[in-house]
Design a protein around this motif. Sequence first.
Motif, PDB file in Angstrom:
ATOM      1  N   GLU A  16     -20.099 -30.425  42.938  1.00 21.89           N
ATOM      2  CA  GLU A  16     -20.304 -31.738  42.292  1.00 21.89           C
ATOM      3  C   GLU A  16     -20.138 -31.641  40.778  1.00 21.89           C
ATOM      4  O   GLU A  16     -19.562 -32.516  40.142  1.00 21.89           O
ATOM      5  CB  GLU A  16     -21.708 -32.317  42.568  1.00 21.89           C
ATOM      6  CG  GLU A  16     -21.986 -32.696  44.011  1.00 21.89           C
ATOM      7  CD  GLU A  16     -22.435 -31.511  44.843  1.00 21.89           C
ATOM      8  OE1 GLU A  16     -23.510 -30.972  44.538  1.00 21.89           O
ATOM      9  OE2 GLU A  16     -21.703 -31.125  45.776  1.00 21.89           O
ATOM     10  N   GLU A  17     -20.680 -30.554  40.220  1.00 22.31           N
ATOM     11  CA  GLU A  17     -20.571 -30.375  38.765  1.00 22.31           C
ATOM     12  C   GLU A  17     -19.108 -30.189  38.348  1.00 22.31           C
ATOM     13  O   GLU A  17     -18.672 -30.687  37.317  1.00 22.31           O
ATOM     14  CB  GLU A  17     -21.414 -29.183  38.305  1.00 22.31           C
ATOM     15  CG  GLU A  17     -22.906 -29.487  38.305  1.00 22.31           C
ATOM     16  CD  GLU A  17     -23.765 -28.241  38.067  1.00 22.31           C
ATOM     17  OE1 GLU A  17     -24.746 -28.353  37.312  1.00 22.31           O
ATOM     18  OE2 GLU A  17     -23.474 -27.173  38.643  1.00 22.31           O
ATOM     19  N   SER A  32     -20.902 -23.093  29.929  1.00 21.16           N
ATOM     20  CA  SER A  32     -21.081 -22.941  31.372  1.00 21.16           C
ATOM     21  C   SER A  32     -20.023 -22.034  31.984  1.00 21.16           C
ATOM     22  O   SER A  32     -18.840 -22.166  31.680  1.00 21.16           O
ATOM     23  CB  SER A  32     -20.938 -24.285  32.088  1.00 21.16           C
ATOM     24  OG  SER A  32     -21.441 -25.325  31.321  1.00 21.16           O
ATOM     25  N   LEU A  42     -20.954 -23.193  38.583  1.00 24.29           N
ATOM     26  CA  LEU A  42     -21.193 -24.627  38.746  1.00 24.29           C
ATOM     27  C   LEU A  42     -21.040 -25.029  40.217  1.00 24.29           C
ATOM     28  O   LEU A  42     -20.262 -24.432  40.952  1.00 24.29           O
ATOM     29  CB  LEU A  42     -20.202 -25.435  37.896  1.00 24.29           C
ATOM     30  CG  LEU A  42     -20.224 -25.211  36.385  1.00 24.29           C
ATOM     31  CD1 LEU A  42     -19.185 -26.089  35.695  1.00 24.29           C
ATOM     32  CD2 LEU A  42     -21.604 -25.483  35.801  1.00 24.29           C
ATOM     33  N   SER A  43     -21.778 -26.050  40.608  1.00 24.53           N
ATOM     34  CA  SER A  43     -21.664 -26.551  41.980  1.00 24.53           C
ATOM     35  C   SER A  43     -20.384 -27.377  42.108  1.00 24.53           C
ATOM     36  O   SER A  43     -19.790 -27.767  41.101  1.00 24.53           O
ATOM     37  CB  SER A  43     -22.860 -27.437  42.304  1.00 24.53           C
ATOM     38  OG  SER A  43     -22.802 -28.605  41.518  1.00 24.53           O
TER      39      SER A  43
END
Length: 235
Positions: free
Chosen positions: A88-89, A80, A85-86
């Motif tokens: 939250e992620e 990733s 990434l968000s």
Amino acid sequence: MEKIRGDRVKEYMLRTKNVERKFEMPDGDVFYALKNININIPKGKLTILRGKSGSGKTTLMNLLGALDTPSDGEIYFSDSELTKLSEEEIVALRREKIGFVFQSVALIPIMSAYENVEYALRLAGINEKRDERVKECLKMVGLLGRMNHMPQEMSGGEQQRVAIARAIAHKPDLIFADEPTAELDSNTGLQVVKIFKELVEKEGVTIVMTTHDVGLMSVGDVVYELEDGEIISEK
Ligand SMILES: Nc1ncnc2c1ncn2[C@@H]1O[C@H](COP(=O)(O)OP(=O)(O)OP(=O)(O)O)[C@@H](O)[C@H]1O
Ligand SMILES: [Mg+2]
């Protein structure tokens, strides 16, 4: 060919591509704390980032640990890309996969060694076999016999070992340690690093540690040297 390349990539926990971190100063000047950083952090190894004060070690570690974002370039955590990434992620990644150990030990002063480690497990939402895991971690750092001691009843080295037990309790894949030995004498510092080495060998954890202590370089599986925000050597 593609396959070989793919397999190689899987050996790395983190990879950076042309990472840059600049700071815009109030007077309008732009300061590059990191330039052109291309590094690979192998899985299940101890990687050391070394360099003088101000060379960019903490800045780089904060980027790798997703505590900060690069001004340019890409950072891959396994497959990733961190900037994709968000929020939250990122929070989940830090909570589940990463452990941090800092230079000044930040144990909670009103909690015993045992409670400090247990609290980390509570925060990570781990309820199963908590007591067992707390003791297992304190044992790994050689402090089972001190589990009911309060931080002020332990030496600096012991407190740092509790901090390590706390950082590994939720079984992170990756541990970042920023100058974990800076406030310890060289002997105690070496003990702490030996614990890291054991964690890498026995638990398969990946560890990234910064230091300016030349005496500790030999324990690193990989050593990157930083100077003025650039990687100047890799060993
Ligand atoms: N928020 C910021 N704004 C402006 N400059 C910064 C900021 N954070 C760091 N720097 C600068 O970036 C450079 C690298 O800092 P960094 O903290 O990464 O160094 P370091 O290698 O960790 O040093 P030390 O060994 O003293 O911890 C320094 O010159 C520092 O002044
Ligand atoms: Mg630093």
